[in-house]
Design a protein around this motif. Structure first.
Motif, short mmCIF file in Angstrom:
data_model
loop_
_atom_site.label_atom_id
_atom_site.label_comp_id
_atom_site.label_asym_id
_atom_site.label_seq_id
_atom_site.Cartn_x
_atom_site.Cartn_y
_atom_site.Cartn_z
N ILE A 1 3.54 6.79 -9.31
CA ILE A 1 4.52 5.68 -8.55
C ILE A 1 5.06 7.36 -7.51
CG2 ILE A 1 6.88 5.07 -7.89
CD1 ILE A 1 6.54 4.15 -11.00
N GLU A 2 4.71 6.40 -6.52
CA GLU A 2 4.46 7.25 -4.76
C GLU A 2 6.28 6.76 -4.06
OE1 GLU A 2 2.80 10.28 -3.75
OE2 GLU A 2 1.68 9.87 -5.33
N ASN A 3 6.40 4.83 -4.64
CA ASN A 3 7.85 5.21 -3.33
C ASN A 3 7.97 3.73 -4.48
OD1 ASN A 3 9.72 3.49 -1.94
ND2 ASN A 3 7.62 3.84 -0.36
N PRO A 4 9.44 4.82 -5.21
CA PRO A 4 10.11 3.81 -5.94
C PRO A 4 10.67 2.68 -5.91
CG PRO A 4 10.11 6.00 -6.03
CD PRO A 4 9.80 5.94 -5.19
N GLU A 5 10.84 2.28 -4.76
CA GLU A 5 12.15 1.67 -4.23
C GLU A 5 11.45 0.38 -4.02
OE1 GLU A 5 12.12 4.26 -3.02
OE2 GLU A 5 14.17 5.20 -3.32
N GLU B 1 0.55 -1.23 -0.13
CA GLU B 1 0.26 -0.15 0.20
C GLU B 1 1.06 1.16 0.13
OE1 GLU B 1 -4.06 1.91 2.28
OE2 GLU B 1 -3.01 -0.44 2.82
N GLY B 2 0.58 2.45 -0.51
CA GLY B 2 1.64 3.71 -1.01
C GLY B 2 2.57 3.44 -1.72
N ALA B 3 3.22 2.17 -2.32
CA ALA B 3 3.09 2.32 -3.75
C ALA B 3 3.72 3.08 -4.93
CB ALA B 3 4.34 0.42 -4.13
N VAL B 4 1.94 3.03 -5.13
CA VAL B 4 1.25 4.04 -6.55
C VAL B 4 0.27 3.96 -5.77
CG1 VAL B 4 0.61 3.45 -8.93
CG2 VAL B 4 2.77 2.66 -8.39
N LYS B 5 -0.08 5.63 -6.17
CA LYS B 5 -1.34 5.73 -6.24
C LYS B 5 -1.85 6.82 -7.12
CE LYS B 5 -2.97 9.09 -2.38
NZ LYS B 5 -2.83 9.96 -1.09
N GLU B 6 -2.97 6.22 -7.07
CA GLU B 6 -3.98 7.10 -8.87
C GLU B 6 -3.05 6.94 -9.40
OE1 GLU B 6 -4.51 10.88 -6.74
OE2 GLU B 6 -6.44 10.45 -5.54
N GLY B 7 -2.93 5.62 -9.16
CA GLY B 7 -1.64 5.47 -11.51
C GLY B 7 -0.17 6.22 -10.99
N ASP C 1 6.86 14.75 -15.76
CA ASP C 1 8.13 14.15 -14.55
C ASP C 1 6.86 12.99 -13.98
OD1 ASP C 1 4.83 15.29 -14.17
OD2 ASP C 1 5.75 16.52 -12.12
N MET C 2 5.70 12.70 -14.55
CA MET C 2 5.53 11.56 -14.63
C MET C 2 6.48 10.42 -15.49
SD MET C 2 2.83 9.36 -15.60
CE MET C 2 1.98 10.24 -17.40
N LEU C 3 6.23 10.60 -15.74
CA LEU C 3 6.69 9.80 -16.93
C LEU C 3 8.45 9.90 -16.64
CD1 LEU C 3 5.99 11.19 -20.63
CD2 LEU C 3 4.68 8.76 -19.35
N TYR C 4 8.91 10.08 -16.59
CA TYR C 4 10.00 10.45 -15.92
C TYR C 4 10.61 9.16 -15.04
CZ TYR C 4 11.10 13.46 -20.24
OH TYR C 4 11.61 14.76 -20.17
N ASN C 5 9.71 9.71 -14.18
CA ASN C 5 9.82 9.31 -12.72
C ASN C 5 9.54 7.44 -13.23
OD1 ASN C 5 9.70 8.52 -9.89
ND2 ASN C 5 7.78 8.73 -9.54
N PHE C 6 8.13 6.73 -14.62
CA PHE C 6 8.02 5.96 -14.33
C PHE C 6 9.69 4.94 -14.76
CE2 PHE C 6 3.97 6.08 -13.59
CZ PHE C 6 3.21 5.12 -13.28
N ILE C 7 10.54 5.67 -16.41
CA ILE C 7 10.86 5.72 -16.30
C ILE C 7 12.41 5.05 -16.19
CG2 ILE C 7 13.00 6.34 -18.46
CD1 ILE C 7 10.57 8.11 -19.62
N LYS C 8 12.76 6.14 -14.98
CA LYS C 8 13.58 5.74 -14.11
C LYS C 8 13.45 4.30 -12.93
CE LYS C 8 16.54 8.37 -10.28
NZ LYS C 8 16.86 9.49 -9.47
N THR C 9 12.44 5.23 -13.02
CA THR C 9 11.89 3.59 -11.60
C THR C 9 11.85 1.55 -12.70
OG1 THR C 9 10.18 4.76 -10.72
CG2 THR C 9 10.26 2.21 -9.82
#
Length: 338
Positions: A50-54, A42-48, A145-153
Motif C-alpha cells: 500500500i502506497e496511498n491508504p486513503e 494508479e499508485g494506490a498499491v505498488k508491487e503489492g 511495517d508492511m503488515l501493519y500498513n495493511f492492518i491499519k488500512t
C-alpha cells in the motif's frame, strides 16, 4: 449447531484491482454468497504494498457498497517481496525446544532482522537422513511495517482481519481432488507478481513469488487498460496489445521454467504431472497459448469450484471468471478451516 452459517471474505489486492469473494458454510461445503472487484487508482498499491491508504480505503468501501457484501471479517492475502517463504530441515525435538531452535536459526534463512518480521512456521513432514529423523519445516516471515500498513488500512475501512495468509501458499486448496496425491505446479499471475507453488502428494514442496519489475508492471497495465497505441486485438472481452503481451509471456515463462528445473534438480525421483494456471491473466487465451509455447509443457487453466460461481456469473452478466477470483476464494476457504 449454530443458528447462523459462518460468513467471511477472501480479499486479494494488487496494483490494479481489489477482488473479494464472500463465502459461508464450511471448507468441505462452501457457498459463495457474493463476489466482486473494483479498480484501484494508479499508485494506490505498488508491487503489492500500500502506497496511498486513503485511496485503498475508498476502493474497499466502494467494493462493499457496490456488491452488497455483508461480512466485515476478512482473510487477506499478502503477495509481495516482504513475504519470505523457506523450507528447512530441523532435528526432531519437543515443541518448545523446536520453536526456540527455529527462532535461533531463522536468520540463516530469512534475509531480514528478526525484530523486523512476524515469523511463523509449521511442520509439514518428516524425512529420514543419515543423521536420523528430521522435521521438514515451512518458514514464513513477513515484514512488520508492511503488515501493519495493511492492518491499519483495512481497519480504516471498518474491516476485521481474521487472518493474513501468503497468497502463494493458499493455492493448495485449488488443486483438483483427483490430483492431490500427484506432484503438481500451480501458477498465479496477477498484476504485481507471479506465484509458483509446487505440491508433492498434497504437501508444499516449493514456493516462490516473483515481484514484477516496473517495466513488466507497466506492460501489464498497458495490456489490461488498453493505453498503448500499438495494434489492438479483441479477445474474450479484453483488449490485448500484442507487442506488450509477448514481453510479459517471455518474462513469466522464464521464471516458471527455472522454478520447475530447480525443483527437479533437487528431487530427481519426482515427476511433475500437471501445471495449472490461475489469476487475472489466466483468463486470456493469448496469454495461456504463449505460456504453453514458451514453457514447453501443457498448462491447464484452473477454474476451481466453478459450479459455485454459476449463479453470480449469470447475475453479473459475464466479465467474471472463476480463475480470476481463485486466490480470493482460496483465502476465504482457508478462513473457513480449509
Amino acid at each position: 449447531m449454530g443458528l447462523f452459517k459462518k460468513r467471511l471474505v477472501g480479499l486479494d489486492i494488487d496494483g490494479i484491482e481489489i477482488r473479494a469473494v464472500e463465502v459461508s458454510g464450511s471448507s468441505k461445503n462452501p457457498e459463495i454468497t457474493n463476489m466482486g472487484k473494483v479498480h484501484l487508482p494508479e499508485g494506490a498499491v505498488k508491487e503489492g504494498k500500500i502506497e496511498n491508504p486513503e485511496k485503498v480505503v475508498e476502493a474497499l468501501e466502494e467494493l462493499w457498497d457496490r456488491y452488497k457484501i455483508k461480512s466485515k471479517k476478512v482473510v487477506f492475502g499478502a503477495n509481495n517481496s516482504d513475504v519470505i517463504v523457506r523450507f528447512a530441515l530441523f532435528p526432531k525435538l519437543p515443541d518448545e525446544k523446536l520453536g526456540s531452535l527455529i527462532k535461533f536459526q531463522a536468520s540463516d534463512y530469512i534475509p531480514y532482522t528478526l525484530d523486523d518480521v512476524e515469523l511463523d512456521y509449521s511442520i509439514i513432514s518428516e524425512v529420514e537422513k543419515d543423521e536420523g529423523s528430521l522435521y521438514n519445516v515451512l518458514l514464513v516471515a513477513a515484514r512488520k511495517d508492511m503488515l501493519y500498513n495493511f492492518i491499519k488500512t483495512l481497519g480504516s475501512a471498518h474491516l476485521a482481519i481474521k487472518d493474513i495468509k501468503s497468497s502463494a501458499l493458499v493455492m493448495d486448496r485449488l488443486i483438483p481432488e483427483k490430483h492431490r496425491n500427484d506432484t503438481v505446479v500451480i501458477v498465479n499471475i496477477c498484476f504485481d507478481a507471479c506465484n509458483i507453488l509446487i505440491m508433492d502428494k498434497n504437501i508444499p514442496a516449493f514456493a516462490r513469488t516473483i515481484t514484477f519489475s516496473s517495466t513488466v508492471n507497466d506492460s501489464l497495465r498497458t495490456v489490461y487498460r488498453g493505453r498503448s497505441k500499438v495494434e489492438q486485438e479483441q479477445n474474450g472481452g479484453n483488449i490485448m496489445l500484442m507487442e506488450e503481451i509477448d514481453s510479459i509471456i517471455q518474462f513469466i515463462a522464464g521464471d516458471i521454467r527455472s522454478s520447475i528445473a530447480y525443483y527437479q534438480s533437487q528431487n530427481r525421483d519426482s515427476t511433475i504431472e500437471n501445471v495449472y494456471l490461475v489469476g487475472s491473466a489466466a483468463g486470456d487465451r493469448k496469454m495461456v497459448e504463449g505460456l504453453i509455447d514458451s514453457v514447453g509443457t501443457y498448462m491447464e487453466v484452473l477454474k476451481p469450484y466453478n459450479h459455485l460461481y454459476e449463479r453470480l456469473l449469470k447475475q453479473y452478466g459475464g466479465g467474471k471468471e472463476a480463475t480470476e477470483y481463485a486466490i480470493a476464494f482460496s483465502l476465504a476457504l482457508h478462513g473457513l478451516g480449509g
